[in-house]
Design a protein around this motif. Structure first.
Motif, PDB file in Angstrom:
ATOM      1  N   GLU A  87      10.436  -2.096  -0.989  1.00  0.00           N
ATOM      2  CA  GLU A  87      10.304  -0.614  -1.171  1.00  0.00           C
ATOM      3  C   GLU A  87      10.002   0.171   0.091  1.00  0.00           C
ATOM      4  N   THR A  88       9.791  -0.662   1.135  1.00  0.00           N
ATOM      5  CA  THR A  88       9.682   0.048   2.530  1.00  0.00           C
ATOM      6  C   THR A  88      11.122   0.118   3.333  1.00  0.00           C
ATOM      7  N   LYS A  89      11.992  -0.728   2.696  1.00  0.00           N
ATOM      8  CA  LYS A  89      13.335  -0.660   3.569  1.00  0.00           C
ATOM      9  C   LYS A  89      13.853   0.833   3.456  1.00  0.00           C
TER      10      LYS A  89
ATOM     11  N   THR B 217       7.897   7.685  -3.812  1.00  0.00           N
ATOM     12  CA  THR B 217       6.915   7.381  -4.983  1.00  0.00           C
ATOM     13  C   THR B 217       6.533   5.930  -5.021  1.00  0.00           C
ATOM     14  N   THR B 218       7.501   5.019  -4.911  1.00  0.00           N
ATOM     15  CA  THR B 218       7.079   3.510  -4.891  1.00  0.00           C
ATOM     16  C   THR B 218       6.165   3.025  -3.657  1.00  0.00           C
ATOM     17  N   ALA B 219       6.875   3.403  -2.496  1.00  0.00           N
ATOM     18  CA  ALA B 219       6.348   3.083  -1.495  1.00  0.00           C
ATOM     19  C   ALA B 219       4.923   3.517  -1.364  1.00  0.00           C
ATOM     20  N   ASP B 220       4.575   4.871  -1.928  1.00  0.00           N
ATOM     21  CA  ASP B 220       3.103   5.258  -1.869  1.00  0.00           C
ATOM     22  C   ASP B 220       2.380   4.244  -2.633  1.00  0.00           C
ATOM     23  N   ARG B 221       3.007   3.917  -3.748  1.00  0.00           N
ATOM     24  CA  ARG B 221       2.060   2.770  -4.769  1.00  0.00           C
ATOM     25  C   ARG B 221       1.892   1.366  -3.902  1.00  0.00           C
ATOM     26  N   PHE B 222       2.731   1.302  -3.098  1.00  0.00           N
ATOM     27  CA  PHE B 222       2.651  -0.115  -2.473  1.00  0.00           C
ATOM     28  C   PHE B 222       1.330  -0.122  -1.199  1.00  0.00           C
ATOM     29  N   VAL B 223       1.296   1.229  -0.392  1.00  0.00           N
ATOM     30  CA  VAL B 223       0.406   1.508   0.402  1.00  0.00           C
ATOM     31  C   VAL B 223      -0.982   1.770  -0.487  1.00  0.00           C
ATOM     32  N   GLU B 224      -0.916   2.131  -1.544  1.00  0.00           N
ATOM     33  CA  GLU B 224      -1.985   2.527  -2.261  1.00  0.00           C
ATOM     34  C   GLU B 224      -2.737   1.168  -2.569  1.00  0.00           C
ATOM     35  N   PHE B 225      -2.080   0.142  -3.025  1.00  0.00           N
ATOM     36  CA  PHE B 225      -2.438  -0.960  -3.570  1.00  0.00           C
ATOM     37  C   PHE B 225      -3.307  -1.956  -2.367  1.00  0.00           C
ATOM     38  N   GLY B 226      -2.422  -1.784  -1.044  1.00  0.00           N
ATOM     39  CA  GLY B 226      -3.252  -2.406   0.079  1.00  0.00           C
ATOM     40  C   GLY B 226      -4.471  -1.741   0.499  1.00  0.00           C
ATOM     41  N   LYS B 227      -4.462  -0.407   0.288  1.00  0.00           N
ATOM     42  CA  LYS B 227      -5.720   0.378   0.399  1.00  0.00           C
ATOM     43  C   LYS B 227      -6.836   0.090  -0.252  1.00  0.00           C
ATOM     44  N   THR B 228      -6.554   0.153  -1.545  1.00  0.00           N
ATOM     45  CA  THR B 228      -7.551  -0.090  -2.668  1.00  0.00           C
ATOM     46  C   THR B 228      -7.949  -1.633  -2.546  1.00  0.00           C
ATOM     47  N   ASN B 229      -7.128  -2.586  -2.139  1.00  0.00           N
ATOM     48  CA  ASN B 229      -7.821  -3.733  -2.014  1.00  0.00           C
ATOM     49  C   ASN B 229      -8.237  -4.244  -0.880  1.00  0.00           C
ATOM     50  N   GLY B 230      -8.222  -3.409   0.196  1.00  0.00           N
ATOM     51  CA  GLY B 230      -8.790  -3.756   1.498  1.00  0.00           C
ATOM     52  C   GLY B 230      -7.942  -4.611   2.414  1.00  0.00           C
ATOM     53  N   MET B 231      -6.706  -4.719   2.119  1.00  0.00           N
ATOM     54  CA  MET B 231      -5.466  -5.544   2.907  1.00  0.00           C
ATOM     55  C   MET B 231      -4.859  -4.921   3.963  1.00  0.00           C
ATOM     56  N   GLN B 232      -4.603  -5.821   5.019  1.00  0.00           N
ATOM     57  CA  GLN B 232      -3.744  -5.359   6.063  1.00  0.00           C
ATOM     58  C   GLN B 232      -2.271  -4.950   5.557  1.00  0.00           C
ATOM     59  N   ILE B 233      -1.665  -3.707   5.774  1.00  0.00           N
ATOM     60  CA  ILE B 233      -0.245  -3.587   5.127  1.00  0.00           C
ATOM     61  C   ILE B 233       0.704  -3.552   6.418  1.00  0.00           C
ATOM     62  N   HIS B 234       1.605  -4.314   5.902  1.00  0.00           N
ATOM     63  CA  HIS B 234       3.001  -4.534   6.837  1.00  0.00           C
ATOM     64  C   HIS B 234       4.142  -3.626   6.443  1.00  0.00           C
ATOM     65  N   GLY B 235       4.601  -2.911   7.416  1.00  0.00           N
ATOM     66  CA  GLY B 235       5.843  -2.035   7.036  1.00  0.00           C
ATOM     67  C   GLY B 235       7.012  -2.894   7.413  1.00  0.00           C
ATOM     68  N   HIS B 236       7.939  -2.770   6.316  1.00  0.00           N
ATOM     69  CA  HIS B 236       9.244  -3.869   6.583  1.00  0.00           C
ATOM     70  C   HIS B 236      10.413  -2.881   5.947  1.00  0.00           C
ATOM     71  N   VAL B 237      11.069  -2.542   6.586  1.00  0.00           N
ATOM     72  CA  VAL B 237      11.519  -2.416   8.088  1.00  0.00           C
ATOM     73  C   VAL B 237      12.321  -1.126   8.559  1.00  0.00           C
ATOM     74  N   LEU B 238      12.298  -0.678   9.826  1.00  0.00           N
ATOM     75  CA  LEU B 238      12.803   0.577  10.172  1.00  0.00           C
ATOM     76  C   LEU B 238      14.479   0.644  10.515  1.00  0.00           C
ATOM     77  N   VAL B 239      14.877  -0.583  10.951  1.00  0.00           N
ATOM     78  CA  VAL B 239      16.087  -0.799  11.174  1.00  0.00           C
ATOM     79  C   VAL B 239      16.739  -2.192  10.938  1.00  0.00           C
ATOM     80  N   TRP B 240      17.560  -2.203  10.285  1.00  0.00           N
ATOM     81  CA  TRP B 240      18.191  -3.583   9.647  1.00  0.00           C
ATOM     82  C   TRP B 240      20.038  -3.431   9.777  1.00  0.00           C
ATOM     83  N   HIS B 241      20.365  -4.328   9.481  1.00  0.00           N
ATOM     84  CA  HIS B 241      21.802  -4.196   9.499  1.00  0.00           C
ATOM     85  C   HIS B 241      22.264  -4.170   8.093  1.00  0.00           C
ATOM     86  N   THR B 242      21.635  -4.694   7.112  1.00  0.00           N
ATOM     87  CA  THR B 242      21.928  -4.825   5.678  1.00  0.00           C
ATOM     88  C   THR B 242      21.333  -4.215   4.856  1.00  0.00           C
TER      89      THR B 242
END
Ligand code: GLA
Length: 396
Positions: free
Chosen positions: A93-95, A108-133
């Motif tokens: 969802e962050t591709k 919409t969905t990426a926001d829910r992902f980030v919210e889940f991490g913040k609510t639960n005090g987790m480190q959030i990893h963004g995947h990915v800005l540039v990919w070939h596929t």
């Protein structure tokens, strides 16, 4: 460098088991009832309740998940994630296709992902800005369907990175800036990014990401990062970017391994040491251990269309035999010993998927298999691999 703290307690183990509706071997019994509290000795020996707790002195333990987990429609998996892990990655969802399938952004969905991490005090990893596929078709096209020009593509890349990395500035702690830009022989992958923009697309992407997400760590992520030619080429990317004062902070070693065959633990260790010498952090970013027969020479096939293929490539449709499970558990433990040994440079170990039934390896590289690559089985119960990994934590 590390801020992880260790806290082991029997009561946390029990509450994690209850929260996850599964048992990790805590055996709630009389010794820990209020009327019969554990002795100091018993408390000191209590096993940690979760992966995140077990490895708290070493690295964060993460997991990649689909939208069904972070939107909590799959409540049981969501509870397991909260109980066991302290860092998260979104599988899709962050591709690019997740937020900009058309030229219009939809967070919409990426926001829910980030919210889940913040609510639960987790480190959030963004995947990915540039990919070939998995990129939308419009991205590489200009007017009338001609190929996009270098300027057009660089403009789109900047708009994408500014919007996506900028939106989650301060929330997403690590960004995979470029994923899979290298071939296994160390040459550059001739993706559309490479052919349209040129070899400097990696530098351009890291420069843009550093501007849009000044607080996030910036990662080059790839598979087979233990292979010497690829490893050396990744080190060259680090050196080249730094010689131009472009920030790169970490190497992501995906870690899609198999029970059998390469890499050896020595291959993995050599690569970790090479990245350490280059002065970057190491993330084990997409870890799983595939116990099924090698099928990467049959990409895209469906085992259900051929009895022969099914017999050869899908040996355990009715269950994971104890012997194969044990071999996988040992392989997991061997790898984790290396990760713990080098936890001065390894910041996190992230599994690619929550449980066996949800793993991409059931449908890739061939479709229709029943695979068992993760620590939790189809009922979300811990496997031998889970207990073997947890045992490594108590060795250290
Ligand atoms: C690669 C990608 C991931 C994911 C996995 C398998 O490793 O980096 O985004 O697609 O393949 O699903």
């Amino acid at each position: 460098m590390k801020s992880h703290t260790r806290s082991r307690s029997r009561s946390r183990q029990l509450s994690a088991c209850l929260a996850a509706s599964v048992c990790f071997g805590c055996q709630p019994s009389s010794p820990s009832t209020p009327s019969n509290p554990p002795t100091a000795e018993q408390s000191a020996e209590a096993a940690p309740a979760s992966l995140k707790e077990a490895f708290a002195d070493h690295f964060l333990v993460g997991v990649a998940m689909p939208a069904s987990v972070f939107t909590q429609s799959d409540q049981a998996s969501a509870e397991l994630v909260k109980a066991q892990f302290n860092r998260i990655t979104a599988e899709n969802e962050t591709k690019w296709k997740g937020v900009q399938a058309t030229p219009e952004f939809d967070f919409t969905t990426a926001d829910r992902f980030v919210e889940f991490g913040k609510t639960n005090g987790m480190q959030i990893h963004g995947h990915v800005l540039v990919w070939h596929t998995d990129q939308p078709e419009w991205l590489f096209k200009g007017e009338g369907g001609r190929p996009a020009t270098r300027e057009e593509l660089l403009g789109r890349l900047k708009e994408h990175i500014d919007a996506l990395a900028g939106r989650y500035k301060g929330s997403i702690a690590y960004w995979d800036v470029v994923n899979e830009g290298l071939e296994d022989d160390g040459t550059m992958r001739k993706s559309e990014w490479y052919t349209i923009i040129g070899e400097d697309y990696i530098e351009q992407a890291f420069t843009m990401a550093a501007a849009a997400a000044p607080d996030a760590k910036l990662v080059y992520n790839d598979y087979n990062m233990w292979m010497p030619a690829k490893r050396d080429a990744a080190v060259e990317i680090v050196k080249r970017l730094r010689s131009k004062n472009i920030r790169i902070d970490a190497i992501g070693m995906q870690g899609h391994y198999r029970t059998a065959g390469d890499p050896t633990t020595a291959h993995v260790e050599d690569a970790i040491l090479a990245y350490k010498a280059a002065g970057v952090e190491v993330l084990i970013s997409e870890f799983d251990i595939d116990p099924l027969p090698f099928a990467w020479d049959r990409v895209g096939a469906d085992v259900n269309f051929s009895a022969e293929l099914k017999a050869e490539l899908d040996p355990y449709p009715a269950g994971f035999p104890a012997e194969a499970e044990e071999a996988q558990a040992q392989r997991y433990a061997d790898m984790f010993r290396i990760f713990v040994k080098h936890s001065d440079v390894i910041e996190s170990v992230t599994f690619w998927g929550v449980s066996d039934g949800a793993s991409w390896l059931n449908t890739w590289p061939v479709k229709g298999r029943t695979n068992y690559p993760l620590l939790f089985d189809r009922q979300l119960q811990p496997k031998k691999a889970y207990h073997a990994v947890m045992a490594v934590a108590s060795e250290s």
